[in-house]
Each structure stands twice: as structure tokens, then as C-alpha cells.
Scaffold this active site. Structure first.
Site, PDB file in Angstrom:
ATOM      1  N   LYS A 135      39.646  64.750  29.599  1.00  0.00           N
ATOM      2  CA  LYS A 135      39.164  63.328  30.027  1.00  0.00           C
ATOM      3  C   LYS A 135      37.687  63.423  30.552  1.00  0.00           C
ATOM      4  O   LYS A 135      36.988  62.660  30.264  1.00  0.00           O
ATOM      5  CB  LYS A 135      39.848  62.761  31.129  1.00  0.00           C
TER       6      LYS A 135
ATOM      7  N   CYS B 165      51.591  48.728  33.980  1.00  0.00           N
ATOM      8  CA  CYS B 165      51.640  47.984  35.091  1.00  0.00           C
ATOM      9  C   CYS B 165      53.136  47.231  35.563  1.00  0.00           C
ATOM     10  O   CYS B 165      53.841  47.522  36.079  1.00  0.00           O
ATOM     11  CB  CYS B 165      50.500  47.110  35.587  1.00  0.00           C
TER      12      CYS B 165
ATOM     13  N   THR C 236      48.201  51.240  42.726  1.00  0.00           N
ATOM     14  CA  THR C 236      49.446  50.473  43.208  1.00  0.00           C
ATOM     15  C   THR C 236      50.290  51.285  43.897  1.00  0.00           C
ATOM     16  O   THR C 236      50.851  52.128  43.241  1.00  0.00           O
ATOM     17  CB  THR C 236      49.950  49.797  41.873  1.00  0.00           C
TER      18      THR C 236
ATOM     19  N   PHE D 278      43.010  44.278  40.782  1.00  0.00           N
ATOM     20  CA  PHE D 278      43.781  43.368  39.711  1.00  0.00           C
ATOM     21  C   PHE D 278      43.243  43.319  38.257  1.00  0.00           C
ATOM     22  O   PHE D 278      43.590  42.253  37.554  1.00  0.00           O
ATOM     23  CB  PHE D 278      43.562  41.904  40.316  1.00  0.00           C
TER      24      PHE D 278
ATOM     25  N   GLY E  85      57.944  35.214  24.088  1.00  0.00           N
ATOM     26  CA  GLY E  85      57.928  36.053  22.637  1.00  0.00           C
ATOM     27  C   GLY E  85      58.585  37.465  22.984  1.00  0.00           C
ATOM     28  O   GLY E  85      59.592  37.275  23.674  1.00  0.00           O
TER      29      GLY E  85
HETATM   30  C1  UDX Z   1      48.517  43.289  34.577  1.00  0.00           C
HETATM   31  C2  UDX Z   1      48.221  42.344  35.494  1.00  0.00           C
HETATM   32  O1  UDX Z   1      47.851  40.947  34.797  1.00  0.00           O
HETATM   33  C3  UDX Z   1      46.782  42.742  36.310  1.00  0.00           C
HETATM   34  O2  UDX Z   1      46.399  41.815  37.230  1.00  0.00           O
HETATM   35  C4  UDX Z   1      47.091  43.711  36.917  1.00  0.00           C
HETATM   36  O3  UDX Z   1      45.851  44.474  37.289  1.00  0.00           O
HETATM   37  C5  UDX Z   1      47.541  45.111  35.877  1.00  0.00           C
HETATM   38  O4  UDX Z   1      48.654  44.349  35.238  1.00  0.00           O
HETATM   39  P1  UDX Z   1      47.453  44.018  32.175  1.00  0.00           P
HETATM   40  O5  UDX Z   1      48.987  45.174  32.338  1.00  0.00           O
HETATM   41  O6  UDX Z   1      46.463  44.264  31.712  1.00  0.00           O
HETATM   42  O7  UDX Z   1      47.459  43.321  33.529  1.00  0.00           O
HETATM   43  O8  UDX Z   1      48.543  42.965  31.123  1.00  0.00           O
HETATM   44  P2  UDX Z   1      48.675  41.223  31.232  1.00  0.00           P
HETATM   45  O9  UDX Z   1      47.450  40.664  30.660  1.00  0.00           O
HETATM   46  O10 UDX Z   1      49.255  40.906  32.688  1.00  0.00           O
HETATM   47  O11 UDX Z   1      49.977  41.262  30.256  1.00  0.00           O
HETATM   48  C6  UDX Z   1      51.293  41.917  30.269  1.00  0.00           C
HETATM   49  C7  UDX Z   1      52.067  41.805  29.381  1.00  0.00           C
HETATM   50  O12 UDX Z   1      52.590  40.570  29.490  1.00  0.00           O
HETATM   51  C8  UDX Z   1      51.494  42.172  27.830  1.00  0.00           C
HETATM   52  O13 UDX Z   1      52.442  42.661  27.152  1.00  0.00           O
HETATM   53  C9  UDX Z   1      51.578  40.557  27.187  1.00  0.00           C
HETATM   54  O14 UDX Z   1      51.493  40.723  25.896  1.00  0.00           O
HETATM   55  C10 UDX Z   1      52.612  40.144  28.101  1.00  0.00           C
HETATM   56  N1  UDX Z   1      52.612  38.496  28.194  1.00  0.00           N
HETATM   57  C11 UDX Z   1      51.497  38.028  28.936  1.00  0.00           C
HETATM   58  C12 UDX Z   1      53.409  37.705  27.795  1.00  0.00           C
HETATM   59  O15 UDX Z   1      54.287  38.177  27.132  1.00  0.00           O
HETATM   60  N2  UDX Z   1      53.327  36.122  28.001  1.00  0.00           N
HETATM   61  C13 UDX Z   1      52.379  35.802  28.635  1.00  0.00           C
HETATM   62  O16 UDX Z   1      52.258  34.544  29.083  1.00  0.00           O
HETATM   63  C14 UDX Z   1      51.380  36.752  29.359  1.00  0.00           C
END
Ligand code: UDX
Length: 438
Positions: free
Chosen positions: A35, A262, A122, A151, A255
């Protein structure tokens, strides 16, 4: 300011580049030599739009350097960010804090008394207090430890770091507050709220935020379960309830549910920590949030069985395999788990994804990979849209329909223009909706 960023995964690599962009002198510390070499060469070891271009820029500006461990150079830094991972413990739901503890203890051997340590990982509430005691014992003076959760979302990580909704810091000393205010000064100058909290609250903010987001997604997916048996449409329902400002329309996309590094592990870790603290029942509902989320994956497997009968030898095309678009992260990806389960049931699953086929080759070599969209769909008995990459919204259903064996698609993310696909002769099974014709 001279800062170190310890641990250069998604969080650390993004934070290091962001700090360099703010003009700080940044030392990235990462023990994984593969990395480290990649980052030092200016090549991101993962897909993240914007960060790929910003990394070499930060290096050539001289603001960002890398090393594999602490030395005299990093020991003179004024601020150290701990960004190492806290994955789910194998065989348990709890967060594994081994790496955070190890990073903090190693840092304590080098740190100068005026330096501030800001944990960004976290962690289960209460971790920082344990770390502070351990670090202070090793350093021989009271370490200025603070908690400063991050975040950022994958896909928009750098933007989220440089333009956050808020900066949260939990501290035990005014000195820590002052140093953190200084390092974030350019961001604060734009009016970003700076929340000075106690440390346990700062630790909790991150898991609480992720738990809330996960709950919103599972709420609408629970409604989808009801919609599927009652003739209702969960997408229309989400739009209708979302107009109420108290509810809001974000994170109500129904969906195949949430995945990634996370949300899933954070809600499980939260439940495990609450149970340790004797208040498990307070967040017991998060077990349901998890269960609703995982049931969406079962639903797709069941739909595939009911569409195809026996899966043995059937050709299934999975459009998108990462847990979300603009990312090649396969951790806890719903599309990946569904593909693996269909393969285990005898299907031949061919995966298309704009950026994730290389990590997929290592992660799940039993899945077929195809870079060309039409080739991936050729001869398919069933197509499943697993990740809402914009490429898939733009598919011409007429041309696409010419290569498949059966024009059936499960829209696992509710992004397709259903009437358009139906008009092209497709049977569209959209999760949470009752649209099947074609
Ligand atoms: C998340 C938090 O949003 C972020 O603030 C934190 O720091 C890390 O975890 P991330 O893991 O990048 O971020 O993904 P996110 O955009 O939150 O989406 C998470 C999952 O939920 C994805 O698989 C996405 O497809 C799904 N999702 C999101 C849904 O199924 N429906 C939605 O309405 C939104």
C-alpha cells in the site's frame, strides 16, 4: 502545521491528501509495504474519484510524504491522526479495536508532550478513555487525546473531507481544541460548524449517525416487503413520505440494501457495545435493521429461483458488483453476496462492473468477469442490476435485449426507466414495486 496520518486506508489516505490540500506538512504512516509503495508512487490502491488526481499533486507539492513507521521526523509533529481500521471481529459482532490500540501504543513511544492525538477511526464508545490511560502510561506524561470522527462517503471522499457538514471533536483539554481548530482553520473559515463535545459523545456521534442512516434504508426496505405483497409501490411511497421535511427524501432509496465497510459492521458493533454496557435493549432494533437489510438479498435469490426454476447451468448477468457506484469496494457488497449465492446454487454468474473486476478476481474468483457490457449479457437467462452505476441507467434496452436469451431483469436498485424497458419487451422485476410485465 506538521501532522501525521497513521493508517492509510480509505479514511487515512483521503485525510492525508485533504490535510496536504489545506497546506499542512503531512506524513502518512502505513506499515503495509504494498500500500505504501503504491501511495508513494502517487497511485491510489483503490478507486476514488478526485482523490486519484489529488494524491500525485499533494506529493509533488512536497506537502505529503510517506513512511512505514514512526521516526524522529514524525515524532516532531504537532498533531497525529489515527485512521486505522476497526473491522468486525471474526466470529463476533463487536468492532475489533486491536489496530487502534496498537497504533496508539506505538505512537505513545514517540510523541512529544505538546502534540495532540486525534482519533478518527470509528470506535466503540469508551475506547478513547482506555487509549488515553495506556498512552499516558507509555509516554510518561498526560497525552492530549481527542476524538474527531470522520463522516466521509466513498465516491465523494475528498469532497466530504474538505467540505464537511460539520467537524466534531471530543476533547479533554483546551489545548486539543485549539490545535484542532487551527488545523481545520481553512474549513472553519467557510462557516462549517465546529462542535466541541465530550469524548464519549464524539465517539457516539459517528456510530449513531451510521445507525440512523442504516435505519432509514431498512425502514424503506421494510416498506418494500409490505408493498410487494399488497400491490403498492415502495418507490412512490418513499417519494410521497419524503416531501414531509421532518422525514426528508434522502437515504430512502429502496433496493438490495446497504453494504460497505461501515454501515453493516458499525450497527453490529454498536449493538455489541451496548450489550457490554448493559443497555443492549436500547439498540435491539438495530438487529432488525440488519435483518431487514439481509432479507433483501434473500429476496433476490428467491426471485431468481422463481424466475429460472433450477439454477443449475443458468446464465445470470450481474450488473455492478461494488457496494455502491463510484467505488471498487467489495466489502459486504449485496451484489457480491447475491452473486456468490447464485453461483453456489449452480448458476453461471457473469459480472460486469466499470472498476471492480480486478479486486473481484482475488475476492471471488469463481465468478465470471467481463469488461464488455454486451458480452457480459450475451446468452443471459436473467440480468440483475446490483449497483446503480450510471452506465446501467444509460443502457438501450432494445440493443441489450438482442443479446440476452431471456429479457428478464431484476432492478435491485430501482434506477431503470421501467416503461421504457417494458416497451422494449422486457419483464422488469423492480424490488418493492409490482411491475413485472413484458
Ligand atoms: C457511510 C456513511 O454515509 C458515511 O457518512 C460514513 O462516514 C461511512 O459510511 P459509505 O459507506 O461510503 O458511507 O456509503 P453510503 O453512501 O452511506 O451508502 C451505504 C450503502 O447504502 C450503499 O450500499 C448504498 O447503495 C446503500 N443505500 C444508500 C441504499 O440502499 N439506499 C439509500 O437510500 C442510500
Amino acid at each position: 502545521m506538521k501532522v501525521t496520518v497513521i493508517g492509510l486506508g480509505y479514511l487515512g489516505a483521503t485525510h492525508a491528501v485533504a490535510m496536504a490540500e489545506l497546506g499542512h506538512e503531512v506524513i502518512g504512516i502505513e506499515p503495509d509495504s504494498k500500500k505504501l509503495e503504491s501511495l508513494a508512487a502517487g497511485i491510489l490502491p483503490f478507486h476514488e474519484p478526485g482523490l486519484d488526481a489529488a494524491l500525485p499533486k499533494a506529493i509533488s507539492s512536497g506537502k505529503l510524504t510517506f513512511q512505514s513507521e514512526h521516526n524522529e521526523n514524525s515524532a516532531s509533529a504537532d498533531l497525529h491522526f489515527i485512521c486505522v481500521g476497526t473491522p468486525q471481529t471474526k466470529g463476533s459482532d463487536a468492532a475489533d479495536t486491536t489496530y487502534v490500540v496498537a497504533a496508539a501504543k506505538e505512537l505513545a513511544k514517540w510523541i512529544k508532550p505538546t502534540a495532540v492525538v486525534a482519533g478518527k477511526s470509528t470506535v466503540p464508545v469508551g475506547t478513547a478513555a482506555t487509549l488515553k490511560t495506556a498512552m499516558t502510561e507509555i509516554a510518561g506524561f498526560e497525552v492530549h487525546l481527542a476524538w474527531n470522527p470522520e463522516f466521509l462517503r466513498e465516491g465523494t471522499a475528498l469532497e466530504d473531507s474538505l467540505k464537511p457538514d460539520r467537524i466534531v471533536v471530543g476533547t479533554w483539554s483546551q489545548h486539543s481544541v485549539d490545535v484542532l481548530r487551527e488545523v481545520y482553520a481553512p474549513i472553519l473559515a467557510t462557516g462549517t460548524p465546529f462542535l466541541e463535545l465530550d469524548v464519549p459523545t464524539a465517539e457516539l456521534v459517528k456510530v449513531a449517525a451510521n445507525a440512523f442512516l442504516a435505519t432509514k434504508i431498512s425502514f424503506i426496505n421494510a416498506m418494500a416487503e409490505v408493498a410487494e405483497v399488497s400491490g403498492a409501490d415502495a418507490v412512490a411511497l418513499a417519494r410521497a413520505i419524503g416531501y414531509d421535511e421532518r422525514i426528508g427524501n434522502k437515504f430512502l432509496r429502496t433496493g438490495i440494501g446497504f453494504g460497505g465497510g461501515c454501515l453493516p459492521k458499525d450497527i453490529r458493533g454498536f449493538v455489541a457495545r451496548a450489550e457490554e454496557l448493559g443497555v443492549g435493549s436500547a439498540v435491539d432494533f438495530l438487529k432488525d435493521v440488519d435483518a431487514v437489510n439481509l432479507r433483501r438479498r434473500d429476496k433476490v435469490v428467491e426471485l431468481a429461483k422463481s424466475e429460472l426454476g433450477s439454477l443449475t447451468g443458468k446464465a445470470v448477468t450481474m450488473l455492478g458488483i461494488s457496494f455502491k457506484p463510484d467505488s471498487d469496494d467489495l466489502r459486504d457488497s449485496p451484489a457480491l453476496e447475491i452473486s456468490q449465492r447464485l453461483t453456489a446454487l449452480g448458476a453461471k454468474v457473469t459480472v460486469h462492473d466499470p472498476v471492480s473486476l480486478t479486486p473481484l478476481a482475488t475476492r471471488s474468483p469463481e465468478l465470471y468477469r467481463e469488461e464488455d457490457l454486451l458480452k457480459a449479457a450475451t446468452g443471459a437467462n436473467l440480468v440483475i442490476l446490483g449497483t446503480e452505476w450510471k452506465h446501467y441507467r444509460e443502457i438501450d434496452p432494445i440493443e441489450f435485449g438482442k443479446v440476452v436469451s431471456t429479457k428478464t431483469i431484476i432492478d435491485g436498485r430501482n434506477v431503470l426507466d421501467v416503461p421504457k424497458w417494458q416497451a422494449a419487451g422486457w419483464r422488469v422485476i423492480a424490488l418493492g414495486r409490482n411491475v413485472h410485465n413484458g
